[in-house]
Design an enzyme around this catalytic site. Structure first.
Site, mmCIF file in Angstrom:
data_model
loop_
_atom_site.group_PDB
_atom_site.id
_atom_site.type_symbol
_atom_site.label_atom_id
_atom_site.label_comp_id
_atom_site.label_asym_id
_atom_site.label_seq_id
_atom_site.Cartn_x
_atom_site.Cartn_y
_atom_site.Cartn_z
ATOM 1 N N ASP A 23 27.627 -52.250 22.685
ATOM 2 C CA ASP A 23 27.769 -50.955 23.353
ATOM 3 C C ASP A 23 26.364 -50.359 23.422
ATOM 4 O OD1 ASP A 23 28.155 -48.335 24.113
ATOM 5 O OD2 ASP A 23 29.418 -47.782 22.408
ATOM 6 N N LYS A 88 19.099 -44.543 28.797
ATOM 7 C CA LYS A 88 20.173 -45.052 29.656
ATOM 8 C C LYS A 88 20.370 -44.173 30.891
ATOM 9 C CE LYS A 88 25.061 -46.403 29.162
ATOM 10 N NZ LYS A 88 26.126 -46.487 28.136
ATOM 11 N N GLU A 188 33.087 -49.699 29.934
ATOM 12 C CA GLU A 188 33.378 -49.173 28.601
ATOM 13 C C GLU A 188 34.870 -48.880 28.384
ATOM 14 O OE1 GLU A 188 30.458 -46.072 28.423
ATOM 15 O OE2 GLU A 188 28.831 -47.520 28.299
ATOM 16 N N ASP A 212 36.461 -40.800 27.696
ATOM 17 C CA ASP A 212 35.252 -41.150 26.943
ATOM 18 C C ASP A 212 34.191 -40.076 27.131
ATOM 19 O OD1 ASP A 212 32.888 -42.160 25.911
ATOM 20 O OD2 ASP A 212 33.086 -44.141 26.832
HETATM 21 MG MG MG Z 1 29.565 -44.504 24.675
#
Ligand code: MG
Ligand code: ADP
Length: 645
Positions: A23, A88, A188, A212
């Site tokens: 992840d 990111k 994800e 999320d």
């Molecule tokens: Mg995450």
């Protein structure tokens, strides 16, 4: 840790290789694997340092190797300019994509407004987000190798559902730079559902929502699992919404309520101190009702700041509401109705016209990401979906655990589980007038194939440019260009006669293959669209080389090359255009165009970028009005059928 197997054909010992799941988060990253004996997914905790590796890279002053994780995080306060976080957010982005977000970071993004890939400046060195992500991945890989005592060469890496092709490609490139073969890029939410064991037994039928909320991104996905088939019905979210925004809301509140000196907004050290204190308050208030701490400015002046849970809830309520609005959209896109009781009797007929199954209650609502520990988030999500959300797995680890399960599936250790994803954005090509003609609509299941037929707009046209875009806007100029190619060798025919099939093939990794065929002559051309900002293998090699040398002049050189390429393309287009449309142009227009083209050719011979850009702009300005005029003529001439250009 590694299992040993004997290859019966050769009689030799084989080591069963472990494929890890990663992840790669905006805020935190983790690596996990499936234990060969227990078959359980586990997040790797190397040397008791914890499973969470903050996605922070710090460059020590003397040009030593960067440090990653908690160790790097400590420098956020004392050495902000050499401490890179939230990288990111920059992955696969151009300067233009970033816009105002570039100024919100504690470190330096090179000031530019071009289509080029973002670079980060640390002292005299320049780093791409791909290289910095690779540093994080290298650290995860090293921890996994150390903990498992075996080489780790292959991985599954997760990305937010909203990542476009460029961002997915950049993630893949980062993996390669870290020496990992990336077997699959997985969304994800798909990983999270897998971690909850959903979709692993064949006769199970479920519809679930995955909410999320991490540090920097918010994703909501509605998944349907049927007969071992994993399908994403819809996705929605916001790539600029997360726990970082909660922290900012708290800092802003304190700044105002406690009249903090303005230095807390201008001095990087104090900014970071404030940011960390705000995060601490937020985490504390997930468990308690009151928070108090002291801030100390450079002059040693202390300010006590406080926050209650009720105040915190008021601050973040609008942000949480935005996530709920996205949930509502995702539910609608999935063709579902949730949360409210289903009306019965004569009023329900409109609800049953849709042949999608009507659901008032999902089988599960999964909470993922550290920010879902905030009680208000749990309450809001549970209320919207009309059922308590599931947070039984550690929300920090759940994505990495699911990635490990996916890795295990790919390693052939589980019976085939088919995973279907969706494409988050529409894919299409540019048609006459700069319009996007959608070929694969957003939320299409992948892998997928689709195609349409086009024709030419000009008599005797032997080339056809196929420009591929991604996005939801009507005009291609407002979407992202993924690439283009030219179908050449079309036999000269009157406009409208050639039949060109354009086929899109989107594979399970989200990599797009585009094929164009002129059917009358069977002229054919095929390209794999590597997203415009993605890297070729040679570029990755080159980056490895560059990192050994002083890369100071890199940026200027690349920008010059990009400008030259663009200029050459423009000159080519203009000369083609004037040649083809001579009869529609006045002698004055032809002379002026040739003069301006000559200015651009002269600039191209030089080594400076600005004159090239200036001459390009001028040539573009000059020719645009008559290009439009000629296009209008072509449109009139070609009333029937679609024309590309
Ligand atoms: Mg995450
Ligand atoms: P990402 O996926 O973006 O890397 P994570 O899922 O690791 O992010 O979540 C990080 C976010 O979760 C940060 O904003 C962090 O402050 C927040 N967070 C972690 N623990 C808690 C907590 N106990 N209460 C509230 N927020 C938390």
């Amino acid at each position: 840790m590694a299992t040993v197997a004997i290859n019966l054909a050769t009689g030799s010992l084989q080591q069963e290789e472990i494929i890890v799941g990663i992840d790669l988060g905006t805020t935190n990253s983790l690596v996990a694997y499936v234990h060969p004996d227990t078959r359980q997914p586990l997040a790797i905790n190397d040397q008791g340092r914890g499973t969470i590796v903050p996605s922070v890279v710090h460059f020590p002053a003397e040009g030593l190797d960067p440090v990653v994780g908690n160790e790097a995080r400590e420098f956020l306060l004392t050495d902000p300019q050499r401490t890179i976080y939230s990288v990111k957010r920059l992955l696969g982005k151009s300067y233009r994509d970033l816009g105002q977000h570039a100024t919100q970071l504690g470190y330096k993004i090179i000031d530019d407004n071009s289509e080029g890939l973002v670079k980060i400046r640390v002292d005299d060195r320049f780093f791409s987000p791909i290289e910095l992500s690779a540093d994080i991945l290298k650290e995860l890989r090293a921890r996994a190798e150390h903990a498992l005592k075996t080489p780790v060469n292959r991985a599954v890496i997760t990305v937010p559902a909203y990542f476009n092709d460029s961002q997915r490609q950049a993630t893949r490139d980062a993996g390669r730079l870290a020496g990992l073969e990336v077997l699959r890029i997985v969304n994800e939410p798909t990983a999270a559902a897998l971690a909850y064991g959903i979709g692993l037994s064949p006769d199970e039928e479920k519809t679930v929502a995955v909410y999320d909320l991490g540090g920097g991104t918010f994703d909501i996905s509605i998944l349907r699992i049927q007969q071992g088939i994993f399908e994403v019905l819809s996705t929605n979210g916001d790539t600029y919404l997360g726990g970082d925004d909660f922290d900012r809301a708290v800092s802003d509140h304190w700044q105002e309520a406690f009249q903090l000196p303005t230095a807390y907004q201008t001095n990087p050290h104090l900014q970071q101190q404030l940011r960390l204190a705000a995060e601490m308050a937020k985490r504390y208030l997930s468990q308690h009702d009151d928070f108090t701490t002291q801030l100390t400015d450079e002059a040693g002046q202390n300010t006590t700041v406080t926050l209650t849970r009720a105040q915190f809830n008021d601050l973040i309520r609008p942000l949480v509401a935005r996530t709920i609005a996205a949930c509502r959209q995702a539910v609608a896109d999935a063709g579902l109705v949730v949360g409210s009781p289903l009306l019965v009797g004569s009023t329900n007929q409109s609800l049953t016209t849709n042949n999608q199954q009507l659901t008032t209650k999902l089988d599960a609502v999964l909470l993922v990401g550290g920010s879902t520990r905030v009680p208000l988030v749990f309450e809001a999500v549970s209320e919207f979906f009309g059922q308590p959300a599931n947070n039984s797995l550690n929300p920090d680890e759940v994505v990495a655990l699911g990635a490990a399960i996916q890795a295990d599936i790919l390693a052939g250790n589980r019976r085939d589980v088919l995973l279907l994803d969706v494409t988050p954005l529409t894919l299409g090509i540019e048609t006459l007038g700069g319009l996007l003609d959608p070929i694969i609509p957003r939320n299409s299941k992948i892998p997928t194939k689709a195609g349409r037929q086009y024709t030419t707009s000009v008599d005797g046209q032997v080339n056809l440019k196929i420009a591929v875009y991604q996005g939801e806007r009507d005009l291609v100029s407002q979407n992202r260009k993924l690439g283009e190619f030219v179908l050449t060798g079309i036999p000269a025919m009157p406009a409208g006669l050639p039949k060109v099939d354009v086929n899109f093939l989107l594979n399970a990794d989200g990599i797009l293959q585009v094929e164009a065929i002129e059917l009358r002559s069977n002229t054919r051309q095929q390209v794999e669209i590597k997203p415009q900002y993605g890297l070729t293998d040679e570029q990755v090699e080159q980056m490895l080389m560059d990192s050994l040398m002083n890369a100071k002049d890199d940026v200027a050189a690349r920008l010059l090359i990009e400008a030259r390429t663009a200029a050459e393309q423009l000159l080519y287009q203009v000369s083609n255009f004037t040649r083809k449309n001579r009869e529609h142009l006045t002698p004055e227009e032809l002379t002026a165009t040739e003069a301006q083209a000559e200015i651009l050719r002269t600039a191209l011979a030089g080594i400076e970028r600005d004159p090239i850009l200036k001459a390009m702009d001028e040539l573009d300005e000059l020719t645009r009005p008559y290009a439009e005029r000629v296009m209008n003529i072509s449109i009139q001439q070609a009333m029937a059928g679609k024309k590309i250009g």
